[in-house]
Design an enzyme around this catalytic site. Structure first.
Site, PDB file in Angstrom:
ATOM      1  N   GLU A   5       9.907  15.374  15.789  1.00 55.21           N
ATOM      2  CA  GLU A   5      10.440  15.359  14.331  1.00 55.21           C
ATOM      3  C   GLU A   5       9.466  16.263  13.538  1.00 55.21           C
ATOM      4  OE1 GLU A   5       9.413  11.935  12.157  1.00 55.21           O
ATOM      5  OE2 GLU A   5      11.358  11.744  11.459  1.00 55.21           O
TER       6      GLU A   5
ATOM      7  N   CYS B 123      13.798  10.445   7.300  1.00 57.15           N
ATOM      8  CA  CYS B 123      13.579   9.866   8.552  1.00 57.15           C
ATOM      9  C   CYS B 123      14.928  10.220   8.964  1.00 57.15           C
ATOM     10  CB  CYS B 123      13.140   8.782   8.856  1.00 57.15           C
ATOM     11  SG  CYS B 123      14.167   7.426   7.529  1.00 57.15           S
TER      12      CYS B 123
ATOM     13  N   GLU C 177       9.972   1.041  10.391  1.00 55.96           N
ATOM     14  CA  GLU C 177      11.024   1.939  10.183  1.00 55.96           C
ATOM     15  C   GLU C 177      10.509   3.369  10.538  1.00 55.96           C
ATOM     16  OE1 GLU C 177      13.090   4.701   8.903  1.00 55.96           O
ATOM     17  OE2 GLU C 177      13.072   4.120   6.972  1.00 55.96           O
TER      18      GLU C 177
ATOM     19  N   LYS D 160       0.937  -1.225   0.037  1.00 52.95           N
ATOM     20  CA  LYS D 160      -0.133  -0.171   0.043  1.00 52.95           C
ATOM     21  C   LYS D 160       0.903   1.205   0.017  1.00 52.95           C
ATOM     22  CE  LYS D 160      -1.515   2.776   2.869  1.00 52.95           C
ATOM     23  NZ  LYS D 160      -1.512   4.082   1.958  1.00 52.95           N
TER      24      LYS D 160
HETATM   25  P1  NAI Z   1       2.031   8.272   8.586  1.00 52.18           P
HETATM   26  O1  NAI Z   1       2.647   7.494   9.405  1.00 52.18           O
HETATM   27  O2  NAI Z   1       0.399   8.708   8.752  1.00 52.18           O
HETATM   28  O3  NAI Z   1       1.883   7.654   7.035  1.00 52.18           O
HETATM   29  C1  NAI Z   1       2.792   6.577   6.357  1.00 52.18           C
HETATM   30  C2  NAI Z   1       2.063   5.243   5.791  1.00 52.18           C
HETATM   31  O4  NAI Z   1       1.111   4.951   6.749  1.00 52.18           O
HETATM   32  C3  NAI Z   1       1.253   5.660   4.650  1.00 52.18           C
HETATM   33  O5  NAI Z   1       1.106   4.731   3.689  1.00 52.18           O
HETATM   34  C4  NAI Z   1      -0.202   5.967   5.172  1.00 52.18           C
HETATM   35  O6  NAI Z   1      -1.498   5.813   4.368  1.00 52.18           O
HETATM   36  C5  NAI Z   1       0.015   4.813   6.346  1.00 52.18           C
HETATM   37  N1  NAI Z   1      -1.016   4.887   7.259  1.00 52.18           N
HETATM   38  C6  NAI Z   1      -1.546   6.002   8.018  1.00 52.18           C
HETATM   39  N2  NAI Z   1      -2.360   5.732   8.871  1.00 52.18           N
HETATM   40  C7  NAI Z   1      -2.546   4.429   8.898  1.00 52.18           C
HETATM   41  C8  NAI Z   1      -3.236   3.417   9.919  1.00 52.18           C
HETATM   42  N3  NAI Z   1      -3.890   3.717  10.821  1.00 52.18           N
HETATM   43  N4  NAI Z   1      -3.037   2.164   9.744  1.00 52.18           N
HETATM   44  C9  NAI Z   1      -2.009   1.630   8.571  1.00 52.18           C
HETATM   45  N5  NAI Z   1      -1.446   2.576   8.039  1.00 52.18           N
HETATM   46  C10 NAI Z   1      -1.608   3.929   8.074  1.00 52.18           C
HETATM   47  O7  NAI Z   1       2.632   9.460   7.985  1.00 52.18           O
HETATM   48  P2  NAI Z   1       2.249  11.020   7.599  1.00 52.18           P
HETATM   49  O8  NAI Z   1       1.015  11.445   7.944  1.00 52.18           O
HETATM   50  O9  NAI Z   1       2.079  10.964   6.228  1.00 52.18           O
HETATM   51  O10 NAI Z   1       3.357  11.923   8.215  1.00 52.18           O
HETATM   52  C11 NAI Z   1       3.306  12.430   9.468  1.00 52.18           C
HETATM   53  C12 NAI Z   1       4.765  12.351  10.133  1.00 52.18           C
HETATM   54  O11 NAI Z   1       5.306  11.331   9.976  1.00 52.18           O
HETATM   55  C13 NAI Z   1       5.617  13.284   9.285  1.00 52.18           C
HETATM   56  O12 NAI Z   1       5.551  14.502   9.438  1.00 52.18           O
HETATM   57  C14 NAI Z   1       6.984  12.589   9.662  1.00 52.18           C
HETATM   58  O13 NAI Z   1       7.250  13.094  10.569  1.00 52.18           O
HETATM   59  C15 NAI Z   1       6.576  11.132   9.786  1.00 52.18           C
HETATM   60  N6  NAI Z   1       7.010  10.325   8.747  1.00 52.18           N
HETATM   61  C16 NAI Z   1       8.147   9.548   8.733  1.00 52.18           C
HETATM   62  C17 NAI Z   1       8.510   9.059   7.593  1.00 52.18           C
HETATM   63  C18 NAI Z   1       9.576   7.973   7.751  1.00 52.18           C
HETATM   64  O14 NAI Z   1      10.485   7.828   6.737  1.00 52.18           O
HETATM   65  N7  NAI Z   1      10.017   7.467   8.843  1.00 52.18           N
HETATM   66  C19 NAI Z   1       7.856   8.953   6.266  1.00 52.18           C
HETATM   67  C20 NAI Z   1       6.627   9.820   6.259  1.00 52.18           C
HETATM   68  C21 NAI Z   1       6.264  10.458   7.551  1.00 52.18           C
END
Ligand code: NAI
Ligand code: MG
Length: 529
Positions: A433, A336, A301, A226
Site C-alpha cells: 500500500e 484505504c 479497518e 484518540k
Molecule cells: P498508523 O497505523 O501508525 O496510525 C493510525 C492511528 O494509529 C493513529 O491514530 C496513530 O496514532 C495510531 N497508532 C500508531 N501506532 C500505534 C500503536 N502502537 N498503538 C496504538 N495506536 C497506534 O498509520 P500511519 O503511520 O499514520 O500511516 C502509515 C501507513 O498506514 C500509511 O502509509 C497507510 O498505508 C496506512 N494507513 C491506512 C489507513 C486506513 O484508512 N486504513 C489510514 C492511515 C494510514
C-alpha cells in the site's frame, strides 16, 4: 504551559501564522499569493487545545503539548495536549463512571437518539468551519471537505441516531430436551459492550471520528477517542459540538497524543472492553496483541491494494477513465480503498492508461484553502518520504512512469499524481500500500488469469469493475475477495452501506446496521415458567 515538539515531528518549524499562501496552479506549488485563514478559525486555533475528559477540557497530565502542522506549508498551526498513559487512564475512568453510574444509561433510547441526531445537526450548522479546519490540518481541498467529509459525517450521526430506538433482541422458542414437560420463556437482549477505545487515522479525520462514535453511542457505549497525531483538530471541534448537543459528561472523552504512547495505552488498557482501530495493517497487528491482555474485543479497518478492473466492453470509456482517475487520486490517494492497481483489458490498455495519465497531468495542486486546488499536499513529511520512497523503488525495479514520479515543488508535502506501467507482480509498488496518488497499471487478456491476479494481494478491502455485461459484472463481483465491489462506479460511500475488509484489510464492518454488531453484545435470558 510547557511545550515540547515531538521526536516524530521532523518538519521544519516556521513561525506561527494565521496566513497561508496558495496558488492552485499547476505542478510546482511555489509562488503563492497569501491566502487568509478566516478570523474565526484563526482565533479558535490560537486557543488552548486540551483533552476532553469527564466533560471538561483539561491539559495533559504532563502539561506537554505537541505541534500541529499545515501540510501545505510545513508550518505550525496549533499546539495540542500531548496525552499519554496517564491521560488515557483518566479518560477510561471517566468513561467507566459515565457507563456504570452516569445519566447516560438512564436516558431512554429515544432521548439518546435525539442527542446523536443533534450532533449531526450541529455538524451541518458548523459545516464551513469544520471544512476549513479539516483542510488546514489534513491538506485536502476545503471544497472537498465541505462537499464530502463534513456532510458524510453529519449523515452518519443522523443515520445512527435512528438505530438507537431499533436495537432489539428476539424471543426464542426453546425445547430443552432433558427437561421434559418444563416450560420456559427465553429471549435475548442486545446490550452495549461498555467502555470503547477508538483510534483513528488522519486521512478523513472528522469522518473517521463519526464512523466510530456514531454506532458506539447509538448502542449506548461510552468512548475514549484518540485522533491521529497528524490531524487532531476536527475531533476537538467535534468534541465541543458533542458537549453543545448535550451528551452527558464522560460519554465521549477525547485524548490527543501519539500512537506509541496514548494509542498503545488505550489498546492495552485493562478496563477498556473493546478497541476499534483504523490505520495501518502493521499497527492493526500490534493492537491485536495489546488487546490480548484482557481479551478486549477488537475491530479493525486496515490497508488495501484494491484492483480496479476495466473491460473493453466498459461502454463509456471516458467515464471509466474518469472513474479510474478518481479511484486513485481522490484524497491524494490517501484512501484505504484507493483503486491503486488498475487492471485493463489489453485491447484498450493504452487508451485507458494514457487517459488516466492525461487526467493526472491536469490536476491542479495547491493548498487546500485555495479555491481552485484539486489536490492538496500529503498529510505529513513522514508520508511524503514514504510515498516518494515507493516512487523511487518502482523506478529502480524497472517500471515505466507514464506521468509523475516525484515530489512537486519544495515547500509543503506535495507529490505529483503518478501513473506507472510495465510492472511485475513482485515489485513493491504492486504489492504494498503506497497511500499516495500512485497507480500501477497492468494489462490482462484471459479472463481466467484475471481473478487470481486481482486477488493476488494480502489485502481485500475494495475493488472496481467496469463493464456493461451485467452477467460478467456480477460473476466478477462474486469472485473478488473484497469487502466492497463497485460496478461502473468507485468510491461510493453511504452511512447505510457496510464497509470493511476481507483478509488482512480488517475485522468487522463499519457503517450500516452491521456496525452495531461491533458495539453490542447479546445476552440470553431464560425464565422458568
Ligand atoms: P498508523 O497505523 O501508525 O496510525 C493510525 C492511528 O494509529 C493513529 O491514530 C496513530 O496514532 C495510531 N497508532 C500508531 N501506532 C500505534 C500503536 N502502537 N498503538 C496504538 N495506536 C497506534 O498509520 P500511519 O503511520 O499514520 O500511516 C502509515 C501507513 O498506514 C500509511 O502509509 C497507510 O498505508 C496506512 N494507513 C491506512 C489507513 C486506513 O484508512 N486504513 C489510514 C492511515 C494510514
Ligand atoms: Mg504509524
Amino acid at each position: 504551559m510547557k511545550t515540547t515538539t515531538s521526536h516524530r515531528r521532523i518538519s521544519a518549524r516556521t513561525p506561527k501564522t494565521s496566513r497561508i499562501s496558495g496558488n492552485g496552479n499547476g505542478r510546482a506549488p511555489a509562488k503563492r499569493p497569501a491566502l487568509a485563514i478566516s478570523s474565526g478559525i484563526a482565533s479558535w486555533l490560537a486557543g488552548p487545545k486540551q483533552n476532553l475528559i469527564g466533560g471538561k477540557w483539561v491539559p495533559a497530565a504532563s502539561h506537554k503539548t505537541f505541534d500541529v502542522f499545515n501540510p501545505a506549508e510545513a508550518s505550525v498551526i496549533a499546539q495540542v495536549a500531548d496525552g499519554d498513559k496517564e491521560d488515557i487512564s483518566r479518560a477510561v475512568v471517566a468513561a467507566r463512571r459515565a457507563f456504570e453510574s452516569g445519566p447516560w444509561h438512564r436516558l431512554t433510547t429515544s432521548e439518546r437518539g435525539k442527542l446523536i441526531w443533534r450532533i449531526g445537526d450541529l455538524i451541518l450548522q458548523h459545516a464551513d468551519e469544520l471544512a476549513e479546519i479539516e483542510s488546514l490540518d489534513n491538506g485536502k481541498p476545503r471544497a472537498v471537505a465541505r462537499a464530502a467529509d463534513v456532510p458524510l459525517a453529519a449523515d452518519l450521526f443522523h443515520y445512527m441516531a435512528g438505530w438507537a430506538t431499533k436495537i432489539e433482541g428476539n424471543t426464542i422458542p426453546i425445547s430443552v430436551p432433558y427437561a421434559a414437560g418444563a416450560r420456559f420463556h427465553a429471549f435475548t437482549l442486545r446490550e452495549p459492550v461498555g467502555v470503547i477505545g477508538q483510534i483513528i487515522p488522519w486521512n478523513f479525520p472528522l469522518l473517521m471520528a463519526a464512523w466510530k462514535l456514531g454506532p458506539a453511542l447509538a448502542a449506548g457505549n461510552c468512548v475514549v477517542l484518540k485522533p491521529a497525531e497528524q490531524t487532531p483538530l476536527s475531533a476537538l471541534r467535534l468534541g465541543e459540538l458533542i458537549i453543545e448537543a448535550g451528551v452527558p459528561e464522560g460519554v465521549v472523552n477525547i485524548v490527543t497524543g501519539f500512537g506509541e504512547t496514548a494509542g498503545a495505552a488505550l489498546a492495552a488498557h485493562p478496563d477498556v472492553d473493546k478497541i476499534a482501530f483504523t490505520g495501518s495493517t502493521e499497527v492493526g497487528k500490534i493492537i491485536v496483541r495489546a488487546a490480548a491482555g484482557n481479551l478486549k474485543k477488537v475491530s479493525l479497518e486496515l490497508g488495501g491494494k484494491s484492483p480496479n478492473i476495466v473491460f473493453k466492453d466498459a461502454g463509456d470509456l471516458d467515464a471509466a477513465i474518469a472513474g479510474a482517475a478518481n479511484a486513485i487520486f481522490f484524497n491524494h490517494g490517501q484512501c484505504c480503498c484507493a483503486g491503486s492497481r488498475l487492471m485493463v483489458e489489453r485491447d484498450i490498455f493504452d487508451e485507458v492508461v494514457n487517459g488516466v495519465a492525461e487526467q493526472a497531468k491536469k490536476i491542479k495542486l495547491g493548498p487546500g484553502l485555495s479555491p481552485d486546488t484539486e489536490m492538496g499536499p500529503l498529510v505529513s513529511e513522514e508520508q511524503l518520504s514514504r510515498v516518494t520512497k515507493y516512487m523511487h523503488q518502482g523506478k529502480q525495479e524497472g517500471a515505466c512512469y507514464v506521468t509523475g514520479g516525484t515530489r512537486a515543488g519544495n515547500r509543503g508535502y506535495f507529490v505529483q499524481p503518478t501513473v506507472v506501467k510495465d510492472v511485475k507482480p513482485g515489485m513493491s509498488i504492486v504489492r504494498e500500500e503506497i497511500f499516495g496518488p500512485v497507480v500501477v497499471a497492468e494489462p490482462f487478456t484471459k479472463p481466467e488469469e484475471l481473478i487470481p491476479r486481482a486477488n493476488q494481494t494480502e489485502y481485500g478491502l475494495a475493488a472496481g469493475v467496469w463493464t456493461r455485461d451485467i452477467a460478467k459484472a456480477h460473476r466478477i463481483a462474486a469472485e473478488l475477495r473484497a469487502g466492497t465491489v463497485w460496478i461502473n462506479c468507485y468510491n461510493v460511500f453511504d452511512a447505510a452501506l457496510p464497509f470493511g475488509g476481507y483478509k488482512q484489510s480488517g475485522w468487522g464492518r463499519e457503517m450500516g446496521h452491521e456496525a452495531l454488531e461491533l458495539y453490542t453484545q447479546t445476552k440470553a435470558v431464560v425464565v422458568g415458567l
